[in-house]
Design a protein around this motif. Sequence first.
Motif, short mmCIF file in Angstrom:
data_model
loop_
_atom_site.label_atom_id
_atom_site.label_comp_id
_atom_site.label_asym_id
_atom_site.label_seq_id
_atom_site.Cartn_x
_atom_site.Cartn_y
_atom_site.Cartn_z
N GLY A 414 0.83 -1.21 0.00
CA GLY A 414 0.00 0.00 0.00
C GLY A 414 0.85 1.25 0.00
N ASN A 415 2.03 1.17 0.61
CA ASN A 415 2.98 2.29 0.58
C ASN A 415 3.37 2.62 -0.85
N ASN A 416 3.70 1.58 -1.61
CA ASN A 416 4.10 1.77 -3.00
C ASN A 416 2.97 2.37 -3.83
N LEU A 417 1.74 1.93 -3.55
CA LEU A 417 0.59 2.47 -4.26
C LEU A 417 0.45 3.97 -3.98
N LEU A 418 0.57 4.34 -2.71
CA LEU A 418 0.47 5.75 -2.34
C LEU A 418 1.55 6.59 -3.01
N VAL A 419 2.78 6.14 -2.92
CA VAL A 419 3.90 6.90 -3.48
C VAL A 419 3.77 7.08 -4.99
N LYS A 420 3.35 6.05 -5.69
CA LYS A 420 3.19 6.15 -7.14
C LYS A 420 2.12 7.18 -7.50
N ILE A 421 1.04 7.21 -6.75
CA ILE A 421 -0.03 8.18 -7.01
C ILE A 421 0.47 9.59 -6.73
N LEU A 422 1.14 9.79 -5.60
CA LEU A 422 1.62 11.12 -5.24
C LEU A 422 2.69 11.62 -6.21
N LYS A 423 3.58 10.72 -6.63
CA LYS A 423 4.64 11.13 -7.57
C LYS A 423 4.05 11.55 -8.91
N TYR A 424 2.99 10.87 -9.34
CA TYR A 424 2.36 11.24 -10.60
C TYR A 424 1.58 12.55 -10.47
N ARG A 425 0.83 12.69 -9.38
CA ARG A 425 -0.05 13.85 -9.25
C ARG A 425 0.72 15.13 -8.86
N TYR A 426 1.78 14.97 -8.07
CA TYR A 426 2.53 16.15 -7.58
C TYR A 426 4.03 15.93 -7.82
N PRO A 427 4.47 15.88 -9.08
CA PRO A 427 5.85 15.49 -9.39
C PRO A 427 6.91 16.44 -8.84
N ILE A 428 6.61 17.74 -8.75
CA ILE A 428 7.61 18.70 -8.28
C ILE A 428 7.78 18.60 -6.77
N ILE A 429 6.68 18.46 -6.07
CA ILE A 429 6.75 18.32 -4.60
C ILE A 429 7.43 17.02 -4.22
N MET A 430 7.10 15.94 -4.91
CA MET A 430 7.61 14.62 -4.55
C MET A 430 8.98 14.36 -5.17
N ASP A 431 9.95 15.19 -4.80
CA ASP A 431 11.31 14.94 -5.27
C ASP A 431 12.01 14.00 -4.29
N ASP A 432 13.25 13.69 -4.56
CA ASP A 432 13.98 12.71 -3.74
C ASP A 432 14.05 13.12 -2.28
N SER A 433 14.24 14.41 -2.03
CA SER A 433 14.38 14.89 -0.66
C SER A 433 13.09 14.73 0.14
N SER A 434 11.96 15.16 -0.42
CA SER A 434 10.69 15.06 0.30
C SER A 434 10.21 13.61 0.39
N LEU A 435 10.51 12.80 -0.64
CA LEU A 435 10.12 11.39 -0.59
C LEU A 435 10.83 10.65 0.54
N MET A 436 12.01 11.09 0.88
CA MET A 436 12.73 10.49 2.00
C MET A 436 11.92 10.62 3.29
N TYR A 437 11.29 11.79 3.49
CA TYR A 437 10.46 11.99 4.67
C TYR A 437 9.16 11.18 4.59
N VAL A 438 8.62 11.07 3.37
CA VAL A 438 7.40 10.27 3.20
C VAL A 438 7.66 8.81 3.56
N TYR A 439 8.78 8.26 3.08
CA TYR A 439 9.11 6.86 3.39
C TYR A 439 9.35 6.69 4.90
N GLU A 440 9.98 7.67 5.51
CA GLU A 440 10.19 7.60 6.96
C GLU A 440 8.85 7.61 7.69
#
Length: 530
Positions: A414-440
């Motif tokens: 379910g984590n992977n499903l969420l991240v894929k949706i967020l990366k597609y919908r908000y590609p600029i916000i979901m960069d490598d730096s912010s995704l690190m916090y999302v995974y945490e």
Amino acid sequence: MSTIKLIYQCMFGPRLYKVYGDGRAEGLYEPGHLERWGDQIISIVCFFWNVGLYASPIIATVMYRKGYMLWDGALTIGKCVTGVGIVLAFSYFVRGLGRASAPQYIQFLRTLDEAKKNLNKSSKRALSQYDFDFDGWPVEFKWNDVGGEEKKQRQFIERPSFRRTTLDLLFAAPCSLITYIVANTFGLKLMYPGSMTVWNYMFFPVLLQGRSKLITENEGDRYKLFTRDGNEIDTMFIDRRKKHPHGDVLVICSEGNAGFYEIGIMATPIETGYSVLGWNHPGFAGSTGRPFPPQELNAVDCVMQFAIHSLGFLPENIVLFGWSIGGFPTSWAAMNYPDVKGVILDATFDDVMPLAITRMPNVLEPIIRRTIREYMNLNNAEQLLKYPGPIRIIRRTEDDVICTEDNKIASNRGNNLLVKILKYRYPIIMDDSSLMYVYEWLSSDVLQQTRLWDKLEVDDELCSSTILSYITEHSNSFPMRLGDGFSEKMKAQMALFLASKYLTDFRAGHCTPLPNNLFTLPWDITSNMT
């Protein structure tokens, strides 16, 4: 009706299980001695016939080792089939005599004949007083009842195709044969155990009780739908319009790989006051067919058409609710009906491939990969990316079924499903730096999530107003260019805010019923603009 004709109809008529009174009080139909005896013999013969089909390779091997020659074996099998045929024919005749002498069954047969000749509100109401073998139920909606459906195109996510030479195809032929056999034997059964005959047989009393509860306590109506590929789909509709504040919204429920609408996720939206439409996968309970992806998608497409054109719900008043593997038909329906009110996915995944691989021996991985992609390619994330509306993902924190590692929430798909949706919908916000916090955040418990939230100083009101300002100036279409000029900290704040709006945690295992308070419509930022 002549006696001979009556007995003939009774011999091959549907098996009757329950009779409901005018007040919907339930009562089991009690067959007479002759009918009961005939039914028992027929059921036993059919059961062993199905077992024999599955065990035929073993039986043939044993006969060969016992020294039976081909001709001797054929004679033996012929004698057995003849003997069984005589017993079966006599059992059908005895059952027909028993039913022909039962006034209750005769009345049911007349009601069924009338419904098949002229199905209207009156005959439907009369037929609904009975619970019987669903193969005898008349079809009430066909996929092509709606004008223009034959020409209307549907979207599908196709697997990648590669150009191959004749030599490549020749060398790949043995592998193709193996994957076909795997998919059409134990592969489909492992992925959809609810389609097994034995499983349906064992659960029948429970399903009958659950269906009776939906009819007697919730005024449910049962319908048979006929799909594009010729399957008959068993559905149950609970109409709450004009009875509850939420009743104008229809929730369409798609069950898991061993779930049935009779005992499944319908209970939660029913208790919450919504109108609800449940359906069984092809091959489950009263539905015919096999739950391969094309049949699954034709089934849910027919369910959607029925909800819109027969039940009268507008797409914008329909919520799609899928649990576990039910996320596949749910995400496909969302892709093809983008105007639906929202999608709720409970305990589901992004792609079935990683889950299948982790549960099989490593030596079988190449075969499993090819079998999944060729025959059972359940790609929820790819389909959801083509849906522009509100989505809520419910993640069960103690769910081991959709985790690739036991007792490790970070491996929940379910984590992977969420991240894929967020990366597609908000590609600029979901960069490598912010995704690190999302995974945490996704890997943490509630206390750790709160600490991370406070550490980044996430402000709900500021994040909401930022998104609203962007939508007002640009649009609410995806992907959004939201995030241009943001600092790294602001992107991290927005990333956690968005993750919290799309994801809801439920501290439970995979099969725990979803509580009412967690069944809420997905977050829709544009609702604040009206």
